[in-house]
Design an enzyme around this catalytic site. Sequence first.
Site, PDB file in Angstrom:
ATOM      1  N   CYS A   1      46.412  37.292  36.966  1.00  0.00           N
ATOM      2  CA  CYS A   1      46.696  38.292  35.612  1.00  0.00           C
ATOM      3  C   CYS A   1      44.967  37.981  35.135  1.00  0.00           C
ATOM      4  O   CYS A   1      43.946  38.575  35.329  1.00  0.00           O
ATOM      5  CB  CYS A   1      47.634  37.286  34.894  1.00  0.00           C
ATOM      6  SG  CYS A   1      48.023  38.708  33.374  1.00  0.00           S
TER       7      CYS A   1
ATOM      8  N   HIS B   1      52.494  37.743  38.774  1.00  0.00           N
ATOM      9  CA  HIS B   1      52.394  36.097  38.764  1.00  0.00           C
ATOM     10  C   HIS B   1      53.276  35.504  39.867  1.00  0.00           C
ATOM     11  O   HIS B   1      54.385  35.151  39.355  1.00  0.00           O
ATOM     12  CB  HIS B   1      52.900  35.713  37.326  1.00  0.00           C
ATOM     13  CG  HIS B   1      52.017  35.917  36.006  1.00  0.00           C
ATOM     14  ND1 HIS B   1      51.158  35.177  35.536  1.00  0.00           N
ATOM     15  CD2 HIS B   1      51.695  37.206  35.681  1.00  0.00           C
ATOM     16  CE1 HIS B   1      50.418  35.795  34.649  1.00  0.00           C
ATOM     17  NE2 HIS B   1      50.911  36.922  34.622  1.00  0.00           N
TER      18      HIS B   1
ATOM     19  N   GLU C   1      53.266  32.439  40.620  1.00  0.00           N
ATOM     20  CA  GLU C   1      53.385  31.149  40.299  1.00  0.00           C
ATOM     21  C   GLU C   1      54.765  31.097  39.180  1.00  0.00           C
ATOM     22  O   GLU C   1      55.524  30.082  39.156  1.00  0.00           O
ATOM     23  CB  GLU C   1      52.408  30.343  39.306  1.00  0.00           C
ATOM     24  CG  GLU C   1      52.200  30.814  37.834  1.00  0.00           C
ATOM     25  CD  GLU C   1      51.586  32.244  37.762  1.00  0.00           C
ATOM     26  OE1 GLU C   1      51.457  32.935  38.724  1.00  0.00           O
ATOM     27  OE2 GLU C   1      51.178  32.470  36.893  1.00  0.00           O
TER      28      GLU C   1
END
Lengths: 81, 230
Positions: free
Chosen positions: B86, B203, B205
Amino acid sequence: MQVRVYVSPRQGILDPQGRAVENALKSLGFADASNVHIGRYITLEVKGDSRAAVEAEVARMCDQLLANPLIEDYRFEVEGG
Amino acid sequence: MKWGVVRFPGSLDDDDALYALREVLGQDARMLWHKEETLGGVHCIVLPGGFSYGDYLRSGAIARFSPIMRSIAKFADDGGLVLGICNGFQILCEAHLLPGALTRNRSLAFICEQVTIRVENARTPLTRATRAGEVLRIPIKHGEGCYVAPESELRAMEERGQVLFRYVAPDGGLSEAANPNGSMRAIAGVANERFNVFGLMPHPEHAVEGELTGGADGLKLFHSLIEAAR
């Protein structure tokens, strides 16, 4: 010297802000408005011995930080000196 | 494997990245403050999501000049693995470590939703634990994720396999509706020419614990990097 830098979206790059504002102008009845683009206006002062030296310095600032040449065009004006 | 997660002023997802690496994957991960000039012998650098320096001027434009970025450029030049997520992707583009740029979403809206992306090249350190054509469910949350690059550059990137992920419908098909931000060629993630620097808007994560976040496909990307560093 006083410097004014104008940064605008590059021709051909999607400019959703410009398009949204154009649509808003049309809906207000400004049917003649078209090709709206939204950019950035930056003013700064730059010390320098000559206008040419300041212009060269500002071009470097634009290339390295003030504009992203991939997606933006810039032009600038130098006043004084 | 040793990881370094960089924290810039305005980073948001640094703690989530550290959590995913340490708690979920059992990795040796440390936070690196953006003013540090050494990377502490890590094998992979993660530039996390957020709004570094308030995204002033352009997303990633100021963070690029943080002291640590010089070390990261050198690290990448020496073949070290770098993953930008990002805002991290935006920073890597601004730093010219990745091609292209990320601009305002076509809709002008900030988008926070689960998306599906298709793996376009599974022979890279970021994708080796996936299959080409595999569809991954990973969330996005960004206002400036519209990927742009000159047409000639895009063609060269496609030929070299640098386009790693595209936004697709859940069945894997391309469509305008499945492209959330208007990215050229629906590009969601890319690699550099050497395939050691990677950037993506989704994302991974945030997709490491299936029962909490509706999927754990992000793990496949981290597992890929762990395999690659072995």
